[in-house]
Design an enzyme around this catalytic site. Sequence first.
Site, PDB file in Angstrom:
ATOM      1  N   GLY A 121       9.655   0.362   0.755  1.00 13.09           N
ATOM      2  CA  GLY A 121      11.133  -0.203   1.549  1.00 13.09           C
ATOM      3  C   GLY A 121      10.644   0.428   3.454  1.00 13.09           C
ATOM      4  O   GLY A 121      11.604  -0.192   4.661  1.00 13.09           O
ATOM      5  N   GLU A 143       5.549   2.959  -6.378  1.00 14.26           N
ATOM      6  CA  GLU A 143       3.986   2.810  -7.663  1.00 14.26           C
ATOM      7  C   GLU A 143       3.833   4.540  -7.127  1.00 14.26           C
ATOM      8  O   GLU A 143       2.632   4.727  -8.339  1.00 14.26           O
ATOM      9  CB  GLU A 143       3.040   2.908  -5.977  1.00 14.26           C
ATOM     10  CG  GLU A 143       3.269   1.431  -5.377  1.00 14.26           C
ATOM     11  CD  GLU A 143       2.481  -0.244  -6.963  1.00 14.26           C
ATOM     12  OE1 GLU A 143       2.635   0.631  -8.321  1.00 14.26           O
ATOM     13  OE2 GLU A 143       2.343  -0.955  -6.387  1.00 14.26           O
ATOM     14  N   GLY A 158       0.751  -1.316   0.033  1.00 16.41           N
ATOM     15  CA  GLY A 158      -0.090   0.363  -0.260  1.00 16.41           C
ATOM     16  C   GLY A 158       0.464   1.131  -0.177  1.00 16.41           C
ATOM     17  O   GLY A 158       1.732   1.420   0.055  1.00 16.41           O
ATOM     18  N   ASN A 159       0.283   2.157  -0.353  1.00 17.16           N
ATOM     19  CA  ASN A 159       0.732   3.992  -0.594  1.00 17.16           C
ATOM     20  C   ASN A 159       0.101   4.926  -0.905  1.00 17.16           C
ATOM     21  O   ASN A 159      -1.202   4.487  -0.963  1.00 17.16           O
ATOM     22  CB  ASN A 159       1.697   3.445  -1.626  1.00 17.16           C
ATOM     23  CG  ASN A 159       1.755   2.739  -2.704  1.00 17.16           C
ATOM     24  OD1 ASN A 159       0.536   3.828  -3.593  1.00 17.16           O
ATOM     25  ND2 ASN A 159       1.868   1.636  -3.119  1.00 17.16           N
ATOM     26  N   HIS A 173      -4.776  -7.228  -7.866  1.00 15.06           N
ATOM     27  CA  HIS A 173      -3.514  -6.293  -7.233  1.00 15.06           C
ATOM     28  C   HIS A 173      -4.719  -5.873  -6.113  1.00 15.06           C
ATOM     29  O   HIS A 173      -4.009  -6.109  -4.909  1.00 15.06           O
ATOM     30  CB  HIS A 173      -3.265  -5.293  -8.436  1.00 15.06           C
ATOM     31  CG  HIS A 173      -2.142  -4.186  -7.613  1.00 15.06           C
ATOM     32  ND1 HIS A 173      -1.148  -3.986  -9.031  1.00 15.06           N
ATOM     33  CD2 HIS A 173      -1.801  -4.011  -6.272  1.00 15.06           C
ATOM     34  CE1 HIS A 173       0.035  -3.160  -7.722  1.00 15.06           C
ATOM     35  NE2 HIS A 173      -0.404  -3.370  -6.430  1.00 15.06           N
ATOM     36  N   HIS A 200      -4.293  -3.160  -0.123  1.00 16.48           N
ATOM     37  CA  HIS A 200      -4.539  -4.530  -0.776  1.00 16.48           C
ATOM     38  C   HIS A 200      -5.486  -5.115   0.819  1.00 16.48           C
ATOM     39  O   HIS A 200      -4.903  -6.155   1.147  1.00 16.48           O
ATOM     40  CB  HIS A 200      -2.890  -5.184  -0.805  1.00 16.48           C
ATOM     41  CG  HIS A 200      -2.348  -4.575  -1.846  1.00 16.48           C
ATOM     42  ND1 HIS A 200      -0.619  -4.629  -1.161  1.00 16.48           N
ATOM     43  CD2 HIS A 200      -2.006  -3.825  -2.989  1.00 16.48           C
ATOM     44  CE1 HIS A 200       0.099  -3.727  -2.176  1.00 16.48           C
ATOM     45  NE2 HIS A 200      -0.800  -2.986  -3.041  1.00 16.48           N
TER      46      HIS A 200
END
Length: 428
Positions: free
Chosen positions: A47, A76, A30-31, A159, A97
């Site tokens: 990371g 992303e 996720g972002n 995804h 997700h």
Amino acid sequence: MKFGLLPPADQIVLFMERIYGYGMTTTSGGNLSIRDDNGDIWITPAGVDKGALTRQDIVCVKPDGQVVGAHRPSSEFPFHQRIYRDRPDLRAVVHAHPPALVAFSIVRRIPETRLLPDEHEICGEVGMAAYAVPGSAELGERISEVFARGIDTVMLENHGVVAGGGDLFEAFQRFETLEFCARLEIEASRIGTPVRLAADDIAKARACRELPLEPFTPAGYPTREREAREMMCRLIRRSYDQRLFTSTQGTYSERIGGDAFLITPHGMDRKYLEPQDLVRIEGGRAEAGKKPSRSHLLHRHIYEAHPHVNSVLIAHPPSIMAFAVTDADFDSRTIPESYLLLRRMPKLAFHAVYDDPETAAAVFTKDTPIAIVRNNCVIVTGDSLLSAFDRLEVAEYSARSMIAAQSLGAIVHMDEERIGELEKAFGL
């Protein structure tokens, strides 16, 4: 809480804590991003543990591509950048997700958003972007192509999901609501066939929403009312934490004397409600400067009809709602606690709460403290706020147990002899 006044880094940390804490993403998944007034894009880093983010971890990418921060931006980032380029009206993007949405993404289906009246309006049209390698320019192109059509919520094949909004709360609300729809449809499909609302039903619900009340300014706030406001906010936040509510769906009210009661405001984030956000209704008027829940008239009718009721809850927990959107019967004769707290639990017609709220309110006798409204909600009453909340919890846990039992065998209900023993033992 006024999220818009927080710096972008703090907003991102706050919402990522929320998404991670409620099991809607993993440590590495996720972002989130925000585009500020300068055109800078603030985004979660690559990371770094999503369960332990700090504001120092958030990365800022300038319009010229300069990266400011201690880490690299999320892998992303390209699709966030493409979305903002193609949709200048969007200022925030959520990507994650959650298991329920991943389930839909791997069968390449879009969750049904018309099982209940409000969810489609929140999510809007939901699109599907074809699969491409995560972080690739190709994925960015495929996602942005869907957003460019004016769609704000996009499923990704195999995804997850991406949601955009005018601010981070709006993007999160779309994301959270679609995730709720996915969980509801999955649960409902385990016990029956989910029934979608007709367009006329949704129109009926929307037509009955706005019931403006004359404003008034309270002369003061007695100690009892202050204590009720504090207790209500604690239980509302607990309801959200237990996923009985979503951020903007779920209503509490409590009688505070005479014809006055407190009620949840419309449209405010349930996770961060404060005592001053609650709305006092008195004499058919609403506390000045506040917008009460759209269900305030039904609450008022219940209080007027039933002196024994001191609290009313309206909620949409996914397990109970699975019974609301299918023809499956909810029978409380499963375990003693369920029967003692829930008793008879009828299903009311969808239109009942709109066309004739007084008749709907009359249902809530001492023997019928809770009812399901088809394709709408569950309505819970109690002699106190805590007793109503307890009932809501027990109803959702009972529904969850009954749904889980489907994979084990036929449910064996307590027979009339055992019910009689219970009623005698507890003076029912």
